[in-house]
Design a protein around this motif. Structure first.
Motif, PDB file in Angstrom:
ATOM      1  N   LYS A 171      48.943 -13.567-112.786  1.00 42.60           N
ATOM      2  CA  LYS A 171      48.262 -12.313-113.130  1.00 42.60           C
ATOM      3  C   LYS A 171      46.992 -12.606-113.934  1.00 42.60           C
ATOM      4  O   LYS A 171      45.994 -11.909-113.813  1.00 42.60           O
ATOM      5  CB  LYS A 171      49.192 -11.411-113.930  1.00 42.60           C
ATOM      6  CG  LYS A 171      48.633 -10.023-114.168  1.00 42.60           C
ATOM      7  CD  LYS A 171      49.677  -9.066-114.679  1.00 42.60           C
ATOM      8  CE  LYS A 171      49.076  -7.715-115.047  1.00 42.60           C
ATOM      9  NZ  LYS A 171      48.572  -7.002-113.863  1.00 42.60           N
ATOM     10  N   TYR A 228      44.230  -9.599 -96.852  1.00 42.04           N
ATOM     11  CA  TYR A 228      42.846  -9.627 -97.308  1.00 42.04           C
ATOM     12  C   TYR A 228      42.760 -10.192 -98.732  1.00 42.04           C
ATOM     13  O   TYR A 228      43.701 -10.066 -99.516  1.00 42.04           O
ATOM     14  CB  TYR A 228      42.261  -8.202 -97.359  1.00 42.04           C
ATOM     15  CG  TYR A 228      42.476  -7.361 -96.141  1.00 42.04           C
ATOM     16  CD1 TYR A 228      43.686  -6.709 -95.928  1.00 42.04           C
ATOM     17  CD2 TYR A 228      41.466  -7.197 -95.198  1.00 42.04           C
ATOM     18  CE1 TYR A 228      43.887  -5.913 -94.803  1.00 42.04           C
ATOM     19  CE2 TYR A 228      41.660  -6.411 -94.070  1.00 42.04           C
ATOM     20  CZ  TYR A 228      42.870  -5.772 -93.883  1.00 42.04           C
ATOM     21  OH  TYR A 228      43.072  -4.991 -92.764  1.00 42.04           O
ATOM     22  N   TYR A 260      40.039  -9.478-101.897  1.00 41.65           N
ATOM     23  CA  TYR A 260      38.905  -8.730-102.415  1.00 41.65           C
ATOM     24  C   TYR A 260      38.557  -9.264-103.805  1.00 41.65           C
ATOM     25  O   TYR A 260      39.437  -9.699-104.544  1.00 41.65           O
ATOM     26  CB  TYR A 260      39.243  -7.239-102.546  1.00 41.65           C
ATOM     27  CG  TYR A 260      39.121  -6.464-101.270  1.00 41.65           C
ATOM     28  CD1 TYR A 260      40.134  -6.485-100.320  1.00 41.65           C
ATOM     29  CD2 TYR A 260      37.989  -5.708-100.994  1.00 41.65           C
ATOM     30  CE1 TYR A 260      40.015  -5.772 -99.139  1.00 41.65           C
ATOM     31  CE2 TYR A 260      37.867  -4.994 -99.818  1.00 41.65           C
ATOM     32  CZ  TYR A 260      38.879  -5.033 -98.890  1.00 41.65           C
ATOM     33  OH  TYR A 260      38.763  -4.327 -97.722  1.00 41.65           O
ATOM     34  N   GLN A 320      36.723  -8.052-107.413  1.00 43.47           N
ATOM     35  CA  GLN A 320      36.207  -6.921-108.191  1.00 43.47           C
ATOM     36  C   GLN A 320      35.430  -7.463-109.382  1.00 43.47           C
ATOM     37  O   GLN A 320      35.972  -8.159-110.233  1.00 43.47           O
ATOM     38  CB  GLN A 320      37.337  -6.012-108.670  1.00 43.47           C
ATOM     39  CG  GLN A 320      36.835  -4.735-109.345  1.00 43.47           C
ATOM     40  CD  GLN A 320      37.937  -3.734-109.597  1.00 43.47           C
ATOM     41  OE1 GLN A 320      39.005  -4.058-110.098  1.00 43.47           O
ATOM     42  NE2 GLN A 320      37.685  -2.476-109.236  1.00 43.47           N
ATOM     43  N   LEU A 330      34.297  -3.411-105.707  1.00 44.87           N
ATOM     44  CA  LEU A 330      35.261  -4.143-104.886  1.00 44.87           C
ATOM     45  C   LEU A 330      34.597  -4.603-103.601  1.00 44.87           C
ATOM     46  O   LEU A 330      34.077  -3.794-102.843  1.00 44.87           O
ATOM     47  CB  LEU A 330      36.426  -3.227-104.516  1.00 44.87           C
ATOM     48  CG  LEU A 330      37.582  -3.142-105.490  1.00 44.87           C
ATOM     49  CD1 LEU A 330      38.354  -1.858-105.269  1.00 44.87           C
ATOM     50  CD2 LEU A 330      38.503  -4.345-105.324  1.00 44.87           C
ATOM     51  N   ILE A 360      35.050  -7.168-100.081  1.00 46.62           N
ATOM     52  CA  ILE A 360      35.942  -8.002 -99.295  1.00 46.62           C
ATOM     53  C   ILE A 360      35.402  -9.425 -99.230  1.00 46.62           C
ATOM     54  O   ILE A 360      34.194  -9.655 -99.176  1.00 46.62           O
ATOM     55  CB  ILE A 360      36.142  -7.430 -97.876  1.00 46.62           C
ATOM     56  CG1 ILE A 360      37.277  -8.184 -97.164  1.00 46.62           C
ATOM     57  CG2 ILE A 360      34.846  -7.479 -97.078  1.00 46.62           C
ATOM     58  CD1 ILE A 360      37.784  -7.506 -95.930  1.00 46.62           C
ATOM     59  N   SER A 416      39.689 -11.868 -94.461  1.00 50.34           N
ATOM     60  CA  SER A 416      40.921 -11.276 -93.956  1.00 50.34           C
ATOM     61  C   SER A 416      41.506 -12.186 -92.890  1.00 50.34           C
ATOM     62  O   SER A 416      40.773 -12.869 -92.163  1.00 50.34           O
ATOM     63  CB  SER A 416      40.724  -9.857 -93.431  1.00 50.34           C
ATOM     64  OG  SER A 416      40.361  -9.881 -92.074  1.00 50.34           O
ATOM     65  N   PHE A 432      41.862  -9.355-105.842  1.00 50.59           N
ATOM     66  CA  PHE A 432      42.967  -8.549-105.307  1.00 50.59           C
ATOM     67  C   PHE A 432      43.312  -9.001-103.905  1.00 50.59           C
ATOM     68  O   PHE A 432      42.436  -9.175-103.053  1.00 50.59           O
ATOM     69  CB  PHE A 432      42.592  -7.064-105.251  1.00 50.59           C
ATOM     70  CG  PHE A 432      42.556  -6.400-106.591  1.00 50.59           C
ATOM     71  CD1 PHE A 432      41.347  -6.185-107.230  1.00 50.59           C
ATOM     72  CD2 PHE A 432      43.721  -5.975-107.201  1.00 50.59           C
ATOM     73  CE1 PHE A 432      41.301  -5.568-108.478  1.00 50.59           C
ATOM     74  CE2 PHE A 432      43.684  -5.355-108.442  1.00 50.59           C
ATOM     75  CZ  PHE A 432      42.479  -5.157-109.085  1.00 50.59           C
ATOM     76  N   GLY A 449      48.263   2.138 -93.836  1.00 47.29           N
ATOM     77  CA  GLY A 449      47.086   1.914 -94.660  1.00 47.29           C
ATOM     78  C   GLY A 449      47.141   0.557 -95.337  1.00 47.29           C
ATOM     79  O   GLY A 449      47.912  -0.317 -94.974  1.00 47.29           O
ATOM     80  N   TYR A 450      46.306   0.427 -96.308  1.00 49.37           N
ATOM     81  CA  TYR A 450      46.136  -0.827 -97.025  1.00 49.37           C
ATOM     82  C   TYR A 450      46.887  -0.755 -98.349  1.00 49.37           C
ATOM     83  O   TYR A 450      46.718   0.196 -99.097  1.00 49.37           O
ATOM     84  CB  TYR A 450      44.656  -1.069 -97.295  1.00 49.37           C
ATOM     85  CG  TYR A 450      43.820  -1.172 -96.046  1.00 49.37           C
ATOM     86  CD1 TYR A 450      43.567  -0.041 -95.278  1.00 49.37           C
ATOM     87  CD2 TYR A 450      43.293  -2.379 -95.630  1.00 49.37           C
ATOM     88  CE1 TYR A 450      42.807  -0.118 -94.129  1.00 49.37           C
ATOM     89  CE2 TYR A 450      42.524  -2.468 -94.485  1.00 49.37           C
ATOM     90  CZ  TYR A 450      42.290  -1.335 -93.732  1.00 49.37           C
ATOM     91  OH  TYR A 450      41.543  -1.418 -92.590  1.00 49.37           O
ATOM     92  N   THR A 451      47.668  -1.787 -98.631  1.00 45.93           N
ATOM     93  CA  THR A 451      48.397  -1.860 -99.891  1.00 45.93           C
ATOM     94  C   THR A 451      47.846  -3.025-100.697  1.00 45.93           C
ATOM     95  O   THR A 451      47.729  -4.133-100.168  1.00 45.93           O
ATOM     96  CB  THR A 451      49.901  -2.058 -99.644  1.00 45.93           C
ATOM     97  OG1 THR A 451      50.386  -0.990 -98.819  1.00 45.93           O
ATOM     98  CG2 THR A 451      50.664  -2.057-100.959  1.00 45.93           C
ATOM     99  N   PHE A 452      47.529  -2.764-101.955  1.00 44.80           N
ATOM    100  CA  PHE A 452      46.931  -3.780-102.810  1.00 44.80           C
ATOM    101  C   PHE A 452      47.937  -4.352-103.799  1.00 44.80           C
ATOM    102  O   PHE A 452      48.859  -3.648-104.249  1.00 44.80           O
ATOM    103  CB  PHE A 452      45.747  -3.186-103.590  1.00 44.80           C
ATOM    104  CG  PHE A 452      44.507  -3.041-102.778  1.00 44.80           C
ATOM    105  CD1 PHE A 452      44.373  -1.967-101.895  1.00 44.80           C
ATOM    106  CD2 PHE A 452      43.482  -3.964-102.857  1.00 44.80           C
ATOM    107  CE1 PHE A 452      43.225  -1.828-101.110  1.00 44.80           C
ATOM    108  CE2 PHE A 452      42.336  -3.829-102.084  1.00 44.80           C
ATOM    109  CZ  PHE A 452      42.208  -2.771-101.208  1.00 44.80           C
ATOM    110  N   GLY A 453      47.730  -5.609-104.142  1.00 41.80           N
ATOM    111  CA  GLY A 453      48.475  -6.216-105.235  1.00 41.80           C
ATOM    112  C   GLY A 453      47.895  -5.761-106.560  1.00 41.80           C
ATOM    113  O   GLY A 453      46.922  -5.006-106.601  1.00 41.80           O
ATOM    114  N   SER A 454      48.471  -6.242-107.640  1.00 41.29           N
ATOM    115  CA  SER A 454      48.047  -5.795-108.970  1.00 41.29           C
ATOM    116  C   SER A 454      46.908  -6.630-109.542  1.00 41.29           C
ATOM    117  O   SER A 454      46.428  -6.347-110.634  1.00 41.29           O
ATOM    118  CB  SER A 454      49.237  -5.795-109.924  1.00 41.29           C
ATOM    119  OG  SER A 454      49.811  -7.089-109.956  1.00 41.29           O
TER     120      SER A 454
END
Lengths: 113, 111
Positions: free
Chosen positions: B9, B33, B35, B37, B43, B45, B48, B90, B99-104
């Motif tokens: 993290k 993917y 990304y 930030q 954000l 890309i 992928s 990310f 859809g798109y799911t992001f990690g933390s």
């Protein structure tokens, strides 16, 4: 200390009022649009999406409007709550470019009690 | 169960070091993917992969090398880290009809 986000456009809204966040997108080939919410220290979380063959979609307390003529997307949040305070991003998908998701610059929403 | 999980993290390292960030998704998605930030929350890309095949490779220094051992994993290796690499990275995944799911996120600080 963290200076992240100080240059973000900020929308201050009174608790209970409605919020409207606007987004201009650039790619006329984009076929799918998503609004994300990002709280401090977390990843973007899905709020609502809309396909390019629609102009309005409603969720729980949220509505997304799409105007393809002027390439404009908006997110309306009804009865804004303190938990809605976050940074909001619009994103557009270009299916022809490998489903590439391109994000807008983000808007910070601050809810005043 | 965390849908998209990234480790570590937080990562603090010196300039010139090589480091890796790992990502795993348990959603059965075909596409993953990376990304980046930046400090202004923008954000962008980077890469992928679809079923272990590189699909998108944006203008990213070749010090960044993604690796996908299987469709549930996409790792990011960074060589010769520079101060400008400091950001939050990310990982995300998406399926054909989802859809798109992001990690933390992984906050990388290069000192």
């Amino acid at each position: 200390g963290e200076s992240v986000g100080l240059h973000l456009p900020t929308l201050s809204v009174q608790e209970g009022d409605n919020s409207i966040i606007n987004c201009a997108y650039s790619n006329s080939a984009s076929d799918y649009f998503i609004w994300y919410k990002q709280e401090s220290g977390k990843g973007p979380q899905f709020i609502i999406d809309i396909r390019s063959n629609m102009d309005k979609r409603q969720g729980q307390r949220v509505t997304v409007l799409l105007n393809k003529t002027v390439k404009h997307l908006s997110l309306q949040i009804a009865a804004t709550q303190p938990g809605d305070s976050a940074v909001y991003f619009c994103a557009e998908r270009d299916k022809a470019a490998g489903n590439k998701l391109t994000f807008g610059g983000g808007t910070r929403v601050l809810v005043k009690p | 169960d965390t849908a998209v999980s990234q480790t570590p993290k937080y990562l603090v390292t010196q300039m010139g070091n090589d480091k890796s960030i790992k990502c795993e998704q348990n959603l059965g998605h075909d596409t993953m993917y990376w990304y980046k930030q930046d400090s202004k929350k923008f954000l962008k890309i980077m890469f992928s992969y679809n079923n272990k095949e590189l699909i998108i490779n944006e203008t990213v220094p070749n010090r960044f090398s993604p690796k996908s051992p299987d469709k549930a994993h996409l790792n990011l290796h960074i060589n010769s880290l520079e101060l400008g690499d400091s950001a939050v990275y990310f990982c995300a995944s998406s399926g054909s009809f989802t859809g798109y799911t992001f990690g933390s996120g992984t906050r990388l600080t290069v000192v």
